[in-house]
Design a protein around this motif. Sequence first.
Motif, short mmCIF file in Angstrom:
data_model
loop_
_atom_site.label_atom_id
_atom_site.label_comp_id
_atom_site.label_asym_id
_atom_site.label_seq_id
_atom_site.Cartn_x
_atom_site.Cartn_y
_atom_site.Cartn_z
N THR A 1 75.03 29.04 -2.39
CA THR A 1 74.34 28.54 -1.20
C THR A 1 73.29 29.51 -0.68
OG1 THR A 1 76.31 27.26 -0.63
CG2 THR A 1 74.70 27.64 1.12
N PRO A 2 73.57 30.79 -0.53
CA PRO A 2 72.52 31.70 -0.02
C PRO A 2 71.29 31.76 -0.93
CG PRO A 2 74.68 32.72 0.14
CD PRO A 2 74.87 31.49 -0.66
N ARG A 3 71.53 31.84 -2.24
CA ARG A 3 70.40 31.90 -3.15
C ARG A 3 69.61 30.59 -3.17
NH1 ARG A 3 68.06 36.09 -5.25
NH2 ARG A 3 67.92 35.24 -7.37
N ILE B 1 64.17 31.33 -17.30
CA ILE B 1 64.42 32.77 -17.11
C ILE B 1 65.36 33.02 -15.95
CG2 ILE B 1 63.29 34.95 -16.56
CD1 ILE B 1 60.85 33.97 -18.06
N GLY B 2 65.14 32.33 -14.80
CA GLY B 2 66.02 32.53 -13.67
C GLY B 2 65.31 32.32 -12.35
N PRO B 3 66.06 32.33 -11.25
CA PRO B 3 65.46 32.05 -9.93
C PRO B 3 64.44 33.09 -9.51
CG PRO B 3 67.73 32.82 -9.70
CD PRO B 3 67.51 32.59 -11.15
N GLN B 4 64.63 34.34 -9.90
CA GLN B 4 63.69 35.36 -9.48
C GLN B 4 62.31 35.11 -10.06
OE1 GLN B 4 64.50 37.69 -7.20
NE2 GLN B 4 62.27 38.09 -7.20
N LEU C 1 65.67 30.11 -2.18
CA LEU C 1 64.68 29.40 -2.99
C LEU C 1 63.97 28.34 -2.16
CD1 LEU C 1 63.39 28.91 -5.76
CD2 LEU C 1 65.28 27.37 -6.30
N TRP C 2 64.75 27.62 -1.31
CA TRP C 2 64.15 26.59 -0.46
C TRP C 2 63.17 27.23 0.52
CZ3 TRP C 2 63.42 21.63 -0.41
CH2 TRP C 2 64.26 20.79 -1.15
N ALA C 3 63.57 28.37 1.10
CA ALA C 3 62.68 29.04 2.05
C ALA C 3 61.38 29.46 1.37
CB ALA C 3 63.40 30.25 2.65
N CYS C 4 61.48 29.94 0.15
CA CYS C 4 60.28 30.33 -0.60
C CYS C 4 59.38 29.13 -0.85
CB CYS C 4 60.69 31.01 -1.89
SG CYS C 4 59.33 31.75 -2.81
N ALA C 5 59.99 28.01 -1.21
CA ALA C 5 59.21 26.79 -1.46
C ALA C 5 58.55 26.29 -0.18
CB ALA C 5 60.11 25.72 -2.06
N ARG C 6 59.27 26.36 0.99
CA ARG C 6 58.69 25.91 2.25
C ARG C 6 57.54 26.82 2.67
NH1 ARG C 6 64.25 24.64 3.48
NH2 ARG C 6 64.53 26.74 4.37
N VAL D 1 57.63 21.43 -5.51
CA VAL D 1 58.48 20.24 -5.65
C VAL D 1 59.37 20.35 -6.87
CG1 VAL D 1 58.46 17.76 -5.99
CG2 VAL D 1 56.84 18.81 -4.40
N THR D 2 58.78 20.71 -8.03
CA THR D 2 59.57 20.81 -9.26
C THR D 2 60.59 21.94 -9.16
OG1 THR D 2 57.63 20.05 -10.48
CG2 THR D 2 59.42 21.00 -11.76
N GLY D 3 60.22 23.02 -8.49
CA GLY D 3 61.15 24.15 -8.38
C GLY D 3 62.33 23.90 -7.48
N THR D 4 62.31 22.83 -6.71
CA THR D 4 63.42 22.55 -5.79
C THR D 4 64.08 21.21 -6.05
OG1 THR D 4 61.80 21.68 -4.20
CG2 THR D 4 62.47 24.00 -3.97
N THR D 5 63.79 20.61 -7.20
CA THR D 5 64.45 19.34 -7.49
C THR D 5 65.93 19.56 -7.78
OG1 THR D 5 63.87 19.58 -9.83
CG2 THR D 5 62.34 18.34 -8.44
#
Length: 1112
Positions: free
Chosen positions: A862-864, A820-823, A868-873, A847-851
């Motif tokens: 890069t910003p998006r 569906i997308g990053p959101q 996503l990385w910040a959300c995963a952390r 982990v799967t969402g940031t592979t």
Amino acid sequence: MEPPAAKRSRGCPAEPDERDAGAGAARGQGRPEALLDLSAKRVAESWAFEQVEERFSRVPEPVQKRIVFWSFPRSEREICMYSSLGYPPPEGEHDARVPFTRGLHLLQSGAVDRVLQVGFHLSGNIREPGGPGEPERLYHVSISFDRCKITSVSCGCDNRDLFYCAHVVALSLYRIRHARQVELRLPISETLSQMNRDQLQKFVQYLISAHHTEVLPTAQRLADEILLLGSEINLVHGAPDPTAGAGIEDANCWHLDEEQIQEQVKQLLSNGGYYGASQQLRSMFSKVREMLRMRDSNGARMLILMTEQFLQDPRLALWRQQGAGMTDKCRQLWDELGALWVCVVLSPHCKPEERAGWLQLLSRWDKLDVCPLEEGNYSFDGPSLQPTVAPIPGSEEEEEVAATSPRHTVFGRALLAGELHWNDAYLQRILASDSYGPSLTGSVGGDKPTFDPQGRPLWLGEPFPTACARVDTLRAHGYPRQALRLASAIINTLRLQRRHQLESYKQQKKELLQKGSTCITNTEGWVGHPLDPIGCLCRALLEACRLEEEALTLYPDSGPEKRKVAYQHVPVPGSPGESYLVLALEVALLGLGQQRALPEGLYAQDKVVRNEEQLLALLEEVELDERLVQVLRKQAGLLLEGGPFSGFGEVLFRESVPMHTCARYLFTALLPHDPDLAYRLALRAMRLPVLETAFPAGEPHPSPLDSIMSNRFPRWFILGHLETRQCELASTMLTAAKGDPKWLHAVLGSIQQNIHSPALLFKLAQDACKTATPVSAPPDTTLLGIALELGLQVMRMTLNIMTWRRREMVRWLVSCATEIGPQALMNIMQNWYSLFTPVEAATIVAVTGTTHATLLRLQLDTPRREELWACARTLALQCAMKDPQNCALPALTLCEKNHSAFEAAYQIVLDAAAGGLGHAHLFTVARYMEHRGLPLRAYKLATLALAQLSIAFNQDSHPAVNDVLWACSLSHSLGRHELSAIVPLIIRSIHCAPMLSDILRRSASSWMRQSPPTSPPATRASRTSARGTMGTSLNSWARPGRPSCWRPTGTSSSHSSWRTSNRPTRARRNSCFWCGSVLVEGQWGAWEWGSPSPLRPPPLLSNEAHVAFQYY
């Protein structure tokens, strides 16, 4: 009752009129058939030759010959019936397994010769080619016949099969197809009567001479009896003639080997577990029906033989003793056996004495203990067909109808059928004609109407299954037109009854809708009924509309070239604008859409499902045209408005049979023509009342992945199957609604409200995602969103129930969100508390969402990507705070590239250590820190782990041994200060001497590796100093008063009471690792330390220190 219309049966050879019937047949030249042949045919069919001789004093020889000629069977269809079982053999074995086909090939290859007909006896030779290297085989065949039936057969092949062999078939077909070429003689008695004494003597002597080894003893015995005046043979007038045909009193029936039938049925029942055995038994039942259709008395005769063998099946007594039910295959065979007996007993042309004999047999079988009972709570005297209003749901009358009746055996319905008759005047009028004048309409005696307002006949006063059994009986006994007339009258009655039901419902609609539930209006359903009333009507109506294929084969439904059945509209006489095809579709939908209670018992419920599938398979063979589509629309509307009488009504009985299977067919058929009606019908059918009343919408039942509620719903044995059908209906609607947001959201709401199994919801989500993402087209975002919503519902339903499928579900959900997308991916990360456990969120979702593969799939800038990385952390840190024991290490790994997040994760670990984080997890994190190049943090975590560790004196195989050794090695590598700080922790935490010895050995080895290779040999003092603080501290561990270098394991001082086998890996037997002193046996059996090993210096340690390094 008039005979059935002449009609070529599918898969059977030509009728006799289509063959060259023999001499005198001049129709081929356009001339009418001779009167002699016409009269001889009629006499040959119905009169025994003895009756002809008694009736007429003298019958001319030409007349006798024509009667004898026409007495042989004229139809190849009957020969086929008695030489083929009726089921297709394996591919490539048609010639080897089917006698009729083999006999036909023998005839066509010219293998039949020397054919002779003497009276009513036919004989000939069949030459069959042998196999490779084998000689040709010659078989002599003889056939006796009478009144167009073969009464006995004999063949040299000694056939032991159920039906005629291929050689009998070949000779019979030769006689039918080449009748003119067969040499015909009168019965041998007629020939003998023309001889004088000398001729007779010569005839007998030549006969004896030709067969003296076979007939000479018999000839001498007969001669002696004839010469004896008072013998029995002289008291009888005349002499027997095997070629003169049967007598007047002799039964006229086709030859049937009873012994072979019994033997074969017995053998097939013993192999009842195999599919082939059940198939052959069903084929034998089909053969009985074929005989009944031909009005062959052998049909009932063969059924009696089969029933006797069924009752002698030893498994019946075994099942009864064990209290276990019979297998489904066996139960199906018994059901078909009982239905066949209903057709036999209800025969419209049988003699009263025949029916009395059958009923006597059935009554005797019915009383046997091993006779199976009929499954299901079906009544034997249900409500009769009436064009009046049905009982109001919930009334006393309805409760009386719903009362359970005693169970009966499978022969109970056949016994009740014996009480029915065909001499009702009104019934005879229905069966006799298709047209009804004005004088025929109205009522019989003014008591009940016999015609509907359109002037069409009705059939009242009998239960619907019983009336349909009459239709099946007429069809089975070869009365197809009469069966259609009665079927039409029954359907007219059902239409009128439905009209009155709808009027009654409209008057009570408001009250029922306010109540929200209803009592069942049909305690027993018509689909799955033992008499299969809906199936009987549909098959009778569809058979009348079936187009005949041009090419006829023995098995038209076998082989890869199987053709689709074609139907055509056949008008219904007296009903303009209607056809039998329309009636078949209407009555099928009427039965399938009936609101009815689920019967009792596993087999009865399974039979309901199986009959539904069989009816729908018949309907799917019918190609829908505009006329049939209009019928579908009308019936769908009536089903939606049917109230408590329809399974698609607005109110349902709690335990009524769901409509999922029927709705799926209707949805597929109506979708191209009326989508709104199709979706309304399918959405209404999504209900599963038995679950809806037990579980509120959106709540899972106690065992989410196991849909069969054996504890709460003991009667619903097929609940799992019904839920699967419900899922298939929902999947069909989701697939069809692709690209239509309105119906997609409507289907989603219905799914969330009616489906309560997480496993099925997950399957729906997977199917929707697969449909929404085709390979060669852009994805459907709306359908993807619905798939994600279903997946989220599954996550919420199974959050507190751990199953082996959770990991699969979580991974799929992340994959779907990625599509569906990053959101969507960030949304499930931000709301993970209600969807995942901390372990799932930290180890799978984040982990799967940031592979790398996910990031490439999303194609983020890069910003998006950083967002996503910040959300995963953030997700990882939250999981680590909630479950540090399992999520600390994944959080550290995920936060490696962000300093502040990594420090926060590290601090969470330190705080958790103070709060009780186990030493094993601390050691794991510490090793990770060392691997990342952070030894001081690793050392800090190791000391925290050691502070929590406690290893007893006998735990030398403790799982933390390697971790402790690693911590010592780490502290030694960091320096003397760290080593000195960790020694007190080791002394306080470890009380196991072998483990302490290993630690000291490794420390010494490490020190030796660090010493310069050119240094002089160490002295005793320098060695002690080099061991440093660790050696001194470890010496202080030993307790005073213990013997040197041993530890007692018992109170005895014998040799066997000391443990000296568990020693350091590289130490010599019974020696102290540190000083080399040897443990020897001294005086009085005591153990003491002697002189040191020659390879070691003298002892340096006290007795207490020896204890610290002796393995035990």
